[in-house]
Write a protein that holds these residues in place. Structure first.
Motif, mmCIF file in Angstrom:
data_model
loop_
_atom_site.group_PDB
_atom_site.id
_atom_site.type_symbol
_atom_site.label_atom_id
_atom_site.label_comp_id
_atom_site.label_asym_id
_atom_site.label_seq_id
_atom_site.Cartn_x
_atom_site.Cartn_y
_atom_site.Cartn_z
ATOM 1 N N UNK A 17 -19.938 47.159 -28.825
ATOM 2 C CA UNK A 17 -21.327 47.489 -28.555
ATOM 3 C C UNK A 17 -21.812 46.691 -27.351
ATOM 4 N N UNK A 18 -22.854 47.171 -26.732
ATOM 5 C CA UNK A 18 -23.486 46.412 -25.655
ATOM 6 C C UNK A 18 -23.975 45.089 -26.230
ATOM 7 N N UNK A 19 -23.686 43.952 -25.594
ATOM 8 C CA UNK A 19 -24.112 42.662 -26.135
ATOM 9 C C UNK A 19 -25.631 42.580 -26.296
ATOM 10 N N UNK A 20 -26.042 41.865 -27.323
ATOM 11 C CA UNK A 20 -27.459 41.571 -27.484
ATOM 12 C C UNK A 20 -27.938 40.742 -26.297
ATOM 13 N N UNK A 21 -29.186 40.955 -25.907
ATOM 14 C CA UNK A 21 -29.762 40.147 -24.829
ATOM 15 C C UNK A 21 -30.044 38.724 -25.288
ATOM 16 N N UNK A 22 -30.574 38.576 -26.507
ATOM 17 C CA UNK A 22 -30.737 37.251 -27.093
ATOM 18 C C UNK A 22 -29.412 36.865 -27.741
ATOM 19 N N UNK A 23 -29.094 35.571 -27.690
ATOM 20 C CA UNK A 23 -27.790 35.125 -28.164
ATOM 21 C C UNK A 23 -27.839 34.826 -29.667
ATOM 22 N N UNK A 24 -27.925 35.892 -30.455
ATOM 23 C CA UNK A 24 -27.966 35.774 -31.902
ATOM 24 C C UNK A 24 -26.592 35.364 -32.429
ATOM 25 N N UNK A 25 -26.577 34.436 -33.386
ATOM 26 C CA UNK A 25 -25.316 33.911 -33.910
ATOM 27 C C UNK A 25 -25.231 34.110 -35.416
ATOM 28 N N UNK A 26 -24.397 35.045 -35.867
ATOM 29 C CA UNK A 26 -24.167 35.195 -37.308
ATOM 30 C C UNK A 26 -23.330 34.037 -37.848
ATOM 31 N N UNK A 27 -23.158 34.040 -39.166
ATOM 32 C CA UNK A 27 -22.285 33.061 -39.811
ATOM 33 C C UNK A 27 -21.251 33.793 -40.659
ATOM 34 N N UNK A 28 -20.199 33.093 -41.032
ATOM 35 C CA UNK A 28 -19.157 33.694 -41.843
ATOM 36 C C UNK A 28 -19.721 34.162 -43.186
ATOM 37 N N UNK A 29 -19.244 35.304 -43.639
ATOM 38 C CA UNK A 29 -19.712 35.888 -44.881
ATOM 39 C C UNK A 29 -20.769 36.951 -44.687
ATOM 40 N N UNK A 30 -21.402 36.949 -43.539
ATOM 41 C CA UNK A 30 -22.479 37.896 -43.276
ATOM 42 C C UNK A 30 -21.957 39.328 -43.163
ATOM 43 N N UNK A 31 -20.696 39.483 -42.722
ATOM 44 C CA UNK A 31 -20.101 40.811 -42.560
ATOM 45 C C UNK A 31 -18.781 40.914 -43.327
ATOM 46 N N UNK A 32 -18.744 40.308 -44.495
ATOM 47 C CA UNK A 32 -17.493 40.254 -45.261
ATOM 48 C C UNK A 32 -17.020 41.640 -45.713
ATOM 49 N N UNK A 33 -17.957 42.572 -45.887
ATOM 50 C CA UNK A 33 -17.556 43.900 -46.356
ATOM 51 C C UNK A 33 -16.914 44.729 -45.255
ATOM 52 N N UNK A 34 -17.346 44.525 -44.010
ATOM 53 C CA UNK A 34 -16.726 45.227 -42.887
ATOM 54 C C UNK A 34 -15.471 44.515 -42.403
ATOM 55 N N UNK A 35 -15.354 43.229 -42.694
ATOM 56 C CA UNK A 35 -14.209 42.450 -42.208
ATOM 57 C C UNK A 35 -13.680 41.587 -43.350
ATOM 58 N N UNK A 36 -13.041 42.209 -44.332
ATOM 59 C CA UNK A 36 -12.579 41.459 -45.503
ATOM 60 C C UNK A 36 -11.311 40.645 -45.264
ATOM 61 N N UNK A 37 -10.761 40.713 -44.061
ATOM 62 C CA UNK A 37 -9.472 40.081 -43.795
ATOM 63 C C UNK A 37 -9.522 38.601 -43.468
ATOM 64 N N UNK A 38 -10.724 37.996 -43.442
ATOM 65 C CA UNK A 38 -10.799 36.575 -43.154
ATOM 66 C C UNK A 38 -11.582 36.276 -41.893
ATOM 67 N N UNK A 39 -11.565 35.007 -41.478
ATOM 68 C CA UNK A 39 -12.463 34.551 -40.426
ATOM 69 C C UNK A 39 -12.158 35.187 -39.070
ATOM 70 N N UNK A 40 -10.889 35.415 -38.754
ATOM 71 C CA UNK A 40 -10.568 36.023 -37.460
ATOM 72 C C UNK A 40 -11.093 37.456 -37.412
ATOM 73 N N UNK A 41 -10.868 38.199 -38.472
ATOM 74 C CA UNK A 41 -11.341 39.576 -38.498
ATOM 75 C C UNK A 41 -12.865 39.641 -38.462
ATOM 76 N N UNK A 42 -13.506 38.694 -39.122
ATOM 77 C CA UNK A 42 -14.972 38.700 -39.103
ATOM 78 C C UNK A 42 -15.505 38.352 -37.713
ATOM 79 N N UNK A 43 -14.863 37.418 -37.037
ATOM 80 C CA UNK A 43 -15.262 37.103 -35.663
ATOM 81 C C UNK A 43 -15.077 38.311 -34.745
ATOM 82 N N UNK A 44 -13.980 39.023 -34.913
ATOM 83 C CA UNK A 44 -13.760 40.214 -34.100
ATOM 84 C C UNK A 44 -14.837 41.264 -34.376
ATOM 85 N N UNK A 45 -15.208 41.421 -35.637
ATOM 86 C CA UNK A 45 -16.257 42.378 -35.969
ATOM 87 C C UNK A 45 -17.580 41.966 -35.327
#
Length: 304
Positions: A35-63
């Motif tokens: 996706x086009x990057x957000x203009x503001x530098x919003x920073x999620x944390x681990x677990x926030x997208x666990x359902x889309x990236x259930x494979x662990x921290x690397x997969x969640x970072x990629x998501x």
């Protein structure tokens, strides 16, 4: 319709791209992998997208990167193994993301109170600062959250404040040579906490007088403790180095509570802030639907 504008308006979730069959558009696939990057530098944390990236921290970072997020924050970084820290640091670098805060946590960092002036608490804090320098190198961090701990009812407030200032000066001596910054976070969780207001934190930062000691302005906590967000930020702006987000009530994503984040973010952007804005909250909705709704909520309030 101009295609990048179309992509931005659609939110460009990974699920959307998959459903749309990105590879079926000749000359299009490479452009819309992310996706086009957000203009503001919003920073999620681990677990926030666990359902889309259930494979662990690397997969969640990629998501996260695929959705346009440019940073991560991880309060519990100090508790991770060295190997895991190094993996996070390498993945962030590979994805072109930066590291937000982790917590300088000497155990239960609310009860390890710098306000008491006790040597044992000071020693724990300084030892954790030294450890944090090495962790920051592994993950590419610049900012670390500090909470001075509980109010000490047996001491006058001025003495407590003096104790906190002296401890933070010692911490700054450790962090400043490495270009690191502890960001002090006033909180609303517990009335027994020493640090609760932006002006109080501003005064302490001025007294410490170091680039290694600044304010973490958490919008959720400050809305609960004092409100008047924009005016308060304006008065303390010179000491604010990091911002965190959470709507109130509920401590969920923007649009779930009473805060006008569009106006607040517009003001922050116009002040020239380019730092990290940590998504320090939970998801309002469950599952993948809740995760996509969270991403869309940030698209709505991102500055244009």
């Amino acid at each position: 319709m101009e295609r990048r504008g179309f992509i931005k308006r659609m939110g460009v979730g990974s699920a959307f791209l998959s459903a749309a069959g990105a590879l079926s558009f000749p000359g299009f696939a490479e452009e819309i992998k992310r996706a086009i990057p957000f203009n503001m530098d919003f920073a999620p944390h681990f677990g926030m997208f666990r359902n889309h990236a259930p494979g662990g921290i690397v997969e969640e970072l990629k998501f996260m990167a695929d959705q346009g997020f440019r940073s991560l924050e991880d309060n519990g970084m100090l508790k991770r193994s060295v190997a895991e820290q190094e993996l996070i640091g390498k993945t962030l670098q590979d994805l072109g993301m930066r590291m937000g805060v982790f917590v300088i946590d000497g155990g239960d960092n609310w009860k390890v109170s710098l306000a008491t002036g006790k040597q044992e608490f000071l020693d724990t804090f300084l030892a954790t600062c030294r450890t944090s320098v090495e962790v920051a190198k592994r993950v590419g961090a610049k900012w670390m959250t500090v909470v001075p701990g509980y109010f000490e009812r047996n001491l006058p407030l001025g003495v407590q404040t003096g104790n906190v200032i002296e401890a933070l000066k010692r911490g700054a001596e450790i962090l400043e040579p490495h270009g690191l910054t502890m960001v002090l976070e006033p909180l609303s969780d517990n009335p027994d906490l020493f640090l609760r207001h932006a002006d109080q934190t501003y005064m302490i930062c001025k007294a410490v007088d170091s680039p290694a000691c600044k304010i973490l302005y958490d919008i959720y906590h400050m809305q609960r403790n004092e409100g008047n967000l924009i005016a308060t930020m304006d008065k303390t702006w010179s000491e604010i180095a990091y911002i965190q987000i959470g709507d109130n009530p509920g401590r969920k994503e923007p649009g779930t509570g009473e805060i006008n984040f569009s106006n607040v973010f517009k003001w922050i952007h116009e002040k020239g802030f380019t730092g990290v804005m940590g998504m320090e909250h939970g998801n309002a909705g469950p599952g993948k639907e809740g995760e996509l709704a969270l991403i869309e909520a940030y698209r709505k309030v991102d500055v244009k």
